[in-house]
Design a protein around this motif. Sequence first.
Motif, PDB file in Angstrom:
ATOM      1  N   PHE A  30       0.840  -1.189   0.000  1.00  0.00           N
ATOM      2  CA  PHE A  30       0.000   0.000   0.000  1.00  0.00           C
ATOM      3  C   PHE A  30       0.877   1.241   0.000  1.00  0.00           C
ATOM      4  O   PHE A  30       2.040   1.204   0.412  1.00  0.00           O
ATOM      5  CB  PHE A  30      -0.890   0.044   1.249  1.00  0.00           C
ATOM      6  N   CYS A  31       0.296   2.357  -0.430  1.00  0.00           N
ATOM      7  CA  CYS A  31       0.958   3.647  -0.250  1.00  0.00           C
ATOM      8  C   CYS A  31      -0.084   4.680   0.149  1.00  0.00           C
ATOM      9  O   CYS A  31      -1.275   4.540  -0.138  1.00  0.00           O
ATOM     10  CB  CYS A  31       1.706   4.074  -1.506  1.00  0.00           C
ATOM     11  N   THR A  32       0.384   5.706   0.834  1.00  0.00           N
ATOM     12  CA  THR A  32      -0.477   6.803   1.256  1.00  0.00           C
ATOM     13  C   THR A  32       0.377   8.051   1.390  1.00  0.00           C
ATOM     14  O   THR A  32       1.616   7.974   1.347  1.00  0.00           O
ATOM     15  CB  THR A  32      -1.181   6.485   2.580  1.00  0.00           C
ATOM     16  N   LEU A  33      -0.262   9.182   1.541  1.00  0.00           N
ATOM     17  CA  LEU A  33       0.470  10.432   1.740  1.00  0.00           C
ATOM     18  C   LEU A  33      -0.273  11.311   2.740  1.00  0.00           C
ATOM     19  O   LEU A  33      -1.498  11.337   2.771  1.00  0.00           O
ATOM     20  CB  LEU A  33       0.667  11.165   0.412  1.00  0.00           C
ATOM     21  N   PHE A  34       0.473  12.009   3.576  1.00  0.00           N
ATOM     22  CA  PHE A  34      -0.120  12.970   4.513  1.00  0.00           C
ATOM     23  C   PHE A  34       0.974  13.806   5.149  1.00  0.00           C
ATOM     24  O   PHE A  34       2.159  13.462   5.086  1.00  0.00           O
ATOM     25  CB  PHE A  34      -0.964  12.278   5.587  1.00  0.00           C
ATOM     26  N   ASN A  35       0.555  14.915   5.778  1.00  0.00           N
ATOM     27  CA  ASN A  35       1.488  15.764   6.504  1.00  0.00           C
ATOM     28  C   ASN A  35       1.176  15.697   8.001  1.00  0.00           C
ATOM     29  O   ASN A  35       0.379  14.862   8.444  1.00  0.00           O
ATOM     30  CB  ASN A  35       1.450  17.197   5.978  1.00  0.00           C
ATOM     31  N   THR A  36       1.786  16.579   8.768  1.00  0.00           N
ATOM     32  CA  THR A  36       1.634  16.531  10.230  1.00  0.00           C
ATOM     33  C   THR A  36       0.189  16.679  10.674  1.00  0.00           C
ATOM     34  O   THR A  36      -0.231  16.070  11.663  1.00  0.00           O
ATOM     35  CB  THR A  36       2.491  17.636  10.882  1.00  0.00           C
ATOM     36  N   THR A  37      -0.611  17.471   9.948  1.00  0.00           N
ATOM     37  CA  THR A  37      -1.998  17.695  10.365  1.00  0.00           C
ATOM     38  C   THR A  37      -2.853  16.440  10.228  1.00  0.00           C
ATOM     39  O   THR A  37      -3.945  16.392  10.777  1.00  0.00           O
ATOM     40  CB  THR A  37      -2.640  18.840   9.557  1.00  0.00           C
ATOM     41  N   TYR A  38      -2.363  15.450   9.505  1.00  0.00           N
ATOM     42  CA  TYR A  38      -3.074  14.173   9.359  1.00  0.00           C
ATOM     43  C   TYR A  38      -2.311  13.023  10.019  1.00  0.00           C
ATOM     44  O   TYR A  38      -2.657  11.860   9.822  1.00  0.00           O
ATOM     45  CB  TYR A  38      -3.292  13.864   7.870  1.00  0.00           C
ATOM     46  N   LEU A  39      -1.303  13.333  10.816  1.00  0.00           N
ATOM     47  CA  LEU A  39      -0.441  12.288  11.361  1.00  0.00           C
ATOM     48  C   LEU A  39      -1.197  11.294  12.230  1.00  0.00           C
ATOM     49  O   LEU A  39      -1.009  10.071  12.103  1.00  0.00           O
ATOM     50  CB  LEU A  39       0.706  12.929  12.149  1.00  0.00           C
ATOM     51  N   SER A  40      -2.064  11.762  13.121  1.00  0.00           N
ATOM     52  CA  SER A  40      -2.810  10.822  13.975  1.00  0.00           C
ATOM     53  C   SER A  40      -3.732   9.955  13.141  1.00  0.00           C
ATOM     54  O   SER A  40      -3.894   8.758  13.402  1.00  0.00           O
ATOM     55  CB  SER A  40      -3.601  11.577  15.045  1.00  0.00           C
ATOM     56  N   ARG A  41      -4.336  10.529  12.101  1.00  0.00           N
ATOM     57  CA  ARG A  41      -5.209   9.743  11.228  1.00  0.00           C
ATOM     58  C   ARG A  41      -4.412   8.711  10.427  1.00  0.00           C
ATOM     59  O   ARG A  41      -4.836   7.559  10.283  1.00  0.00           O
ATOM     60  CB  ARG A  41      -5.985  10.689  10.299  1.00  0.00           C
ATOM     61  N   GLY A  42      -3.271   9.144   9.917  1.00  0.00           N
ATOM     62  CA  GLY A  42      -2.448   8.213   9.161  1.00  0.00           C
ATOM     63  C   GLY A  42      -1.950   7.064  10.006  1.00  0.00           C
ATOM     64  O   GLY A  42      -1.922   5.905   9.558  1.00  0.00           O
ATOM     65  N   LEU A  43      -1.558   7.354  11.257  1.00  0.00           N
ATOM     66  CA  LEU A  43      -1.091   6.287  12.146  1.00  0.00           C
ATOM     67  C   LEU A  43      -2.231   5.362  12.521  1.00  0.00           C
ATOM     68  O   LEU A  43      -2.053   4.132  12.590  1.00  0.00           O
ATOM     69  CB  LEU A  43      -0.452   6.892  13.398  1.00  0.00           C
ATOM     70  N   ALA A  44      -3.424   5.911  12.763  1.00  0.00           N
ATOM     71  CA  ALA A  44      -4.583   5.062  13.065  1.00  0.00           C
ATOM     72  C   ALA A  44      -4.886   4.129  11.905  1.00  0.00           C
ATOM     73  O   ALA A  44      -5.216   2.949  12.103  1.00  0.00           O
ATOM     74  CB  ALA A  44      -5.799   5.936  13.388  1.00  0.00           C
ATOM     75  N   MET A  45      -4.782   4.633  10.689  1.00  0.00           N
ATOM     76  CA  MET A  45      -5.010   3.791   9.516  1.00  0.00           C
ATOM     77  C   MET A  45      -3.970   2.675   9.441  1.00  0.00           C
ATOM     78  O   MET A  45      -4.291   1.509   9.203  1.00  0.00           O
ATOM     79  CB  MET A  45      -4.986   4.654   8.246  1.00  0.00           C
ATOM     80  N   TYR A  46      -2.706   3.036   9.665  1.00  0.00           N
ATOM     81  CA  TYR A  46      -1.639   2.028   9.666  1.00  0.00           C
ATOM     82  C   TYR A  46      -1.902   0.948  10.723  1.00  0.00           C
ATOM     83  O   TYR A  46      -1.770  -0.248  10.454  1.00  0.00           O
ATOM     84  CB  TYR A  46      -0.290   2.693   9.921  1.00  0.00           C
ATOM     85  N   ARG A  47      -2.255   1.364  11.934  1.00  0.00           N
ATOM     86  CA  ARG A  47      -2.494   0.396  13.011  1.00  0.00           C
ATOM     87  C   ARG A  47      -3.666  -0.525  12.680  1.00  0.00           C
ATOM     88  O   ARG A  47      -3.675  -1.705  13.047  1.00  0.00           O
ATOM     89  CB  ARG A  47      -2.754   1.124  14.328  1.00  0.00           C
ATOM     90  N   SER A  48      -4.675  -0.008  11.977  1.00  0.00           N
ATOM     91  CA  SER A  48      -5.812  -0.859  11.607  1.00  0.00           C
ATOM     92  C   SER A  48      -5.395  -1.899  10.564  1.00  0.00           C
ATOM     93  O   SER A  48      -5.880  -3.040  10.588  1.00  0.00           O
ATOM     94  CB  SER A  48      -6.989  -0.017  11.099  1.00  0.00           C
ATOM     95  N   LEU A  49      -4.489  -1.536   9.665  1.00  0.00           N
ATOM     96  CA  LEU A  49      -3.927  -2.530   8.740  1.00  0.00           C
ATOM     97  C   LEU A  49      -3.130  -3.572   9.518  1.00  0.00           C
ATOM     98  O   LEU A  49      -3.237  -4.776   9.268  1.00  0.00           O
ATOM     99  CB  LEU A  49      -3.007  -1.845   7.726  1.00  0.00           C
TER     100      LEU A  49
END
Length: 334
Positions: free
Chosen positions: A4-23
């Motif tokens: 998988f790939c994704t992109l985000f900056n600091t303002t989406y960091l908690s969301r991006g990490l939550a998505m990673y943890r769910s994977l």
Amino acid sequence: MLKFCTLFNTTYLSRGLAMYRSLEQHCTDFHLYIFAFDQHCFEALNKLELPGATIVSLKEFENQELLAVKPGRTAQEYCWTCASSTIKYCIETFRLDHCTYVDADLLFFKNPQVLIDEMAEKSVLITEHRYTPDYNQSATSGIYCVQFMTFKNTEEGMSVLNWWVNACLDWCFSRYEDNKFGDQKYLDDWTERFSCVHVLKHLGGGVAPWNVQQYAFKNSSGKAMCKDLSENQNFDLVFYHYHGFSYSSKNSYMLTHKVYRLNRNQIKHIYKPYVKALSLAEEQINASVDGLVPYAINNKPEWVNKMTGRYLLFSLLGSYRHFYAKWSLRYSFF
């Protein structure tokens, strides 16, 4: 292994990490390539030492073509421009046999392998918006959603991907113009333009605020189960797209844009787990990175505070329409 790939900056960091943890929770064998769109995000992700992730900086990723169009596009438009290029970068740089782009504001409730398996011999997978009729924006926003898209490293798959990359470099703006909108409306004719494209049939891939009204949810043996209310058909929820979710002041959230209807069933089974996942992600970030706020506060519920009745309801119940206090989502019963 799923890539998988994704992109985000600091303002989406908690969301991006939550998505990673769910994977990490639901996918037995995967790797996520994260494109960090600012230096603070890049440094924080490296400090987190995620075993199933490779962190790519903008310096590594950006090429001359992207840098040439960057000054003329907003931050959002530039992210849309880059989505297709992140897929191409991963396939070519890391020599992948396939890559699935995922938005950072998804949360997985089941292994997405079932979605990718549905492609069979096709080389490209796209997902429909499946709009609730009241919210149908197909004409201006597109039939399909750039939220979960798979490209195989085949001649056909790369042909489609290269076509999309070039189209986004040429034009990718947050406005409807000449039957284009962002990177998304380019997908409208892909099933006619290309013979290798599969449209996802599994209803559990792509549940979102613009179609969630069509479903009811329950938890069965630890799995999020859905029912299509019109067809009385049950299916597993694979991922939910938290479009429009934002952090608000006074430790509260706006769950999605005000136009979309949400009921108590959806909030209980879909949004409460997300707030829990975000809270855990924030704790993990705070434990690894000092002083970094991994989100941006985008909404202030001033329209709630202006009227005494609304303010009292929000204070007592912890909610008013789409605004919810963190404590109400974490501890109250719906």
